[in-house]
Design an enzyme around this catalytic site. Structure first.
Site, PDB file in Angstrom:
ATOM      1  N   GLY A 114       2.540  38.004 -31.888  1.00  0.00           N
ATOM      2  CA  GLY A 114       1.163  38.436 -31.711  1.00  0.00           C
ATOM      3  C   GLY A 114       1.090  39.834 -31.140  1.00  0.00           C
ATOM      4  N   CYS A 115       0.004  40.127 -30.489  1.00  0.00           N
ATOM      5  CA  CYS A 115      -0.199  41.448 -29.899  1.00  0.00           C
ATOM      6  C   CYS A 115       0.959  41.824 -28.983  1.00  0.00           C
ATOM      7  CB  CYS A 115      -1.504  41.452 -29.108  1.00  0.00           C
ATOM      8  SG  CYS A 115      -1.753  42.940 -28.131  1.00  0.00           S
ATOM      9  N   PHE A 116       1.537  43.006 -29.208  1.00  0.00           N
ATOM     10  CA  PHE A 116       2.709  43.384 -28.421  1.00  0.00           C
ATOM     11  C   PHE A 116       2.396  43.720 -26.973  1.00  0.00           C
ATOM     12  CE2 PHE A 116       2.643  47.495 -31.242  1.00  0.00           C
ATOM     13  CZ  PHE A 116       1.419  47.892 -30.707  1.00  0.00           C
ATOM     14  N   TRP A 117       1.125  43.950 -26.628  1.00  0.00           N
ATOM     15  CA  TRP A 117       0.796  44.269 -25.242  1.00  0.00           C
ATOM     16  C   TRP A 117       1.245  43.156 -24.293  1.00  0.00           C
ATOM     17  CZ3 TRP A 117      -5.047  45.540 -26.403  1.00  0.00           C
ATOM     18  CH2 TRP A 117      -5.126  46.757 -27.093  1.00  0.00           C
ATOM     19  N   TYR A 152      -9.587  42.115 -23.024  1.00  0.00           N
ATOM     20  CA  TYR A 152      -8.556  41.439 -23.810  1.00  0.00           C
ATOM     21  C   TYR A 152      -7.349  41.097 -22.938  1.00  0.00           C
ATOM     22  CZ  TYR A 152      -5.272  40.508 -27.610  1.00  0.00           C
ATOM     23  OH  TYR A 152      -4.350  39.920 -28.439  1.00  0.00           O
TER      24      TYR A 152
END
Length: 255
Positions: free
Chosen positions: A72-75, A218
């Site tokens: 998913g989102c790499f953050w 987020y």
């Protein structure tokens, strides 16, 4: 992708960029509030307590090693592994596609073959590949979601392990089989185990995003809970001071 109940990561990121590039404060604030409102009905993914890998074919590794995970989102994935003892560096980037398309806006189309990924450099004397896998499957993401990590949808958000050698491949495949056999999750794991063609670091503004932007709606809703799960489920591996990309770059530059 936007639904009636969610606003995508890409839209939220655009709102954050707008707020820092000269738009009137009132307009940026209104957009940000709208993004935050869009997450109000969504729940962050809960971590799952799972057994450690029964077999680790990488156990004889001595020097610094590399693991590349997509979830998913790499953050959030980067933020988790930056807080694991033994991790020297965790870099957000892209894997699975070509160099020419390793750019955020292009990857976001879902047509490049890339997945948002994190390249983890670690000391095997302090943390094993097996432990990194356990954290990846337990805390960093939900391995049963196909081509998405709620609320982000598309193949660029797929679950994938990009192995660098046969030992990593065997360890990952055996662990997935172990977890499926134990029925740890209600449905089967969909994580891909594929060879790493090449890893491309993401743009600088993506690095250390969780640490630098904890106020982001987020981040607060979907990613900061992962840090708490890491602290709770892996207290021996958790480190409060993250191994930041920016700090390492500054040290290398002598700043």
């Amino acid at each position: 992708m936007t639904t009636t109940s969610s606003i995508s990561k890409r839209q939220r990121f655009s709102f954050a960029r707008l707020a820092t590039t000269g738009l009137a404060w009132a307009g940026a604030a209104a957009l940000a509030l709208g993004a935050l409102h869009g997450t109000s009905g969504l729940a962050a993914e809960a971590a799952v307590k799972i057994p450690a890998p029964a077999v680790d074919d990488t156990a004889n590794a001595a020097n610094l090693q590399t693991a590349v995970f997509a979830g998913g989102c790499f953050w959030g994935v980067q933020g988790v592994f930056q807080r694991v003892h033994g991790v020297v560096q965790a870099v957000s980037g892209y894997a699975g596609g070509k160099k020419e398309t390793a750019h955020y806006e292009m990857v976001g189309t879902g047509l490049t073959g890339h997945a948002e990924s994190v390249k983890i450099t670690y000391d095997p004397k302090k943390v094993s590949y097996a432990t990194l896998l356990q954290i990846y499957f337990s805390v960093a993401h939900d391995p049963t979601q196909l081509n998405q990590q709620y609320p982000d949808r598309g193949p660029q958000y797929r679950s994938a392990i990009f192995y660098t050698d046969a030992a990593q491949k065997q360890t990952a495949e055996r662990y997935i089989a172990q977890l499926d056999a134990a029925k740890v999750y209600p449905i089967k794991i969909v994580t891909q185990v594929v060879a790493l063609p090449e890893f491309f670091a993401a743009e600088g503004y993506h690095q250390d995003y969780l640490t630098l932007h904890p106020e982001s709606g987020y981040i607060a809703h979907f990613d900061l809970p992962k840090i708490e799960y890491l602290k709770t489920l892996f207290p021996q591996q958790y480190r409060a001071e993250p191994a930041l990309v920016t700090a390492r770059a500054q040290a290398a530059a002598g700043k």
